[in-house]
Design a protein around this motif. Sequence first.
Motif, PDB file in Angstrom:
ATOM      1  N   GLY A  56      41.385  36.981  39.397  1.00  0.00           N
ATOM      2  CA  GLY A  56      42.169  37.119  40.609  1.00  0.00           C
ATOM      3  C   GLY A  56      41.580  36.353  41.778  1.00  0.00           C
ATOM      4  N   ARG A  57      40.267  36.451  41.957  1.00  0.00           N
ATOM      5  CA  ARG A  57      39.635  35.755  43.073  1.00  0.00           C
ATOM      6  C   ARG A  57      39.732  34.239  42.921  1.00  0.00           C
ATOM      7  NH1 ARG A  57      33.865  38.440  43.411  1.00  0.00           N
ATOM      8  NH2 ARG A  57      34.562  40.240  42.234  1.00  0.00           N
ATOM      9  N   LEU A  58      39.422  33.760  41.708  1.00  0.00           N
ATOM     10  CA  LEU A  58      39.451  32.317  41.497  1.00  0.00           C
ATOM     11  C   LEU A  58      40.864  31.764  41.631  1.00  0.00           C
ATOM     12  CD1 LEU A  58      37.925  29.726  40.731  1.00  0.00           C
ATOM     13  CD2 LEU A  58      38.250  30.343  38.315  1.00  0.00           C
ATOM     14  N   ALA A  59      41.845  32.522  41.202  1.00  0.00           N
ATOM     15  CA  ALA A  59      43.237  32.043  41.212  1.00  0.00           C
ATOM     16  C   ALA A  59      43.709  31.688  42.619  1.00  0.00           C
ATOM     17  CB  ALA A  59      44.159  33.093  40.598  1.00  0.00           C
ATOM     18  N   ILE A  60      43.249  32.434  43.624  1.00  0.00           N
ATOM     19  CA  ILE A  60      43.739  32.189  44.988  1.00  0.00           C
ATOM     20  C   ILE A  60      42.634  31.730  45.930  1.00  0.00           C
ATOM     21  CG2 ILE A  60      45.606  33.855  44.709  1.00  0.00           C
ATOM     22  CD1 ILE A  60      43.982  35.760  46.543  1.00  0.00           C
TER      23      ILE A  60
END
Length: 366
Positions: A56-60
Amino acid sequence: MRPLSGDQVDEAVAGCVAALRAAVDRDWEGVRAGRLEWSCRRAAEHIADDMIGYAGRLAIGAQGRLPFGVSIQEDTDNAGVLDVIRSTGALLAATVRAAPRGARAFHPYPFGSADREGFAAMGVAEVLLHTYDIALGLGLPYEPSEGLAESVLTSLFPHVQPGPAPWPTLLWATGRGELPGRAPVTDWRWRNNLVIPAERLTLTGIRPAAARDLRLGGDGGFEWLDGEPYEGTREASSSMVKAYESGVHRPEFGIFALVRHEDGRAIGGIGFHGVPDEEGRVEIGYDLVEGARGRGYATEALGALAQWALARDDVDMVFATIEHANIPSQRVVSRAGFTRATVDEERIAQDEYDMDAGLLLYIRRT
């Protein structure tokens, strides 16, 4: 050494599921996971929770923790828990593959962010280490491939001297095992690479695996403006690998690739010749590929790295040594706030610190 990617996340998850599937009919809630305070069930849920959080963190490109996690229904059996690990692992692997080369997102240890390789490495580390914990609690055999363990070490433990084999070294480095001749580890943190922002560049810390590749003629995982780095970057990478293998490498005083914002290409290297001495002095060096010269990039990078170093408590002076005939480099350091040392300072550097008499000494202080 393979750069860590979604493939290694998939490999780690497959190994976890294969090892733990043999005990899906056992009581995971009532069994402690190795030396952890958690149950085996809780450790398995933690694997899934971390992987979905990393994805989730890397995606955004999140700049902080996201307010969600994995919550597995209480009546889910152990086979279902493994399915959740498979699913969240697949999501992290896909996110790592899709993330741009320069993507970064929040992680606290130790510099506040991680790139896509860092998130892949952290995901693999969580899977390997907690699968080991669960397997230990359940009495199951488990040992991942040497390649996976070594990738985690060179990505997240650049401050740890390599041991006789990667997996026992990783277990020792995380307080899970012993190594002959080394004291037990009771407190540990992994270390993502440091990045230092500048106006048109990002100084991107080079990991040991990338330094090895650069030393051997590879690209280190970077896209270089002229197709390859300047020779000085390869030489510095060789020195960094030697420091890593001898156990004296401190990642923040290693080398950095200069990555240009406008196109994501690496245009040079910069870094330190070692750690600060007892008097707080540290030497700096740099180079640029020919296609990037004459545009102020070296001055910008040198100023940013010197400023970062001098903001530390253990650095009082940054210095550079330059050949008499290298007028362009003398201009670079001068524009970056360095001043020519006095005659006495140069004499002391020659007499006491073996500085070549054919070099000029430039210094910048706090």
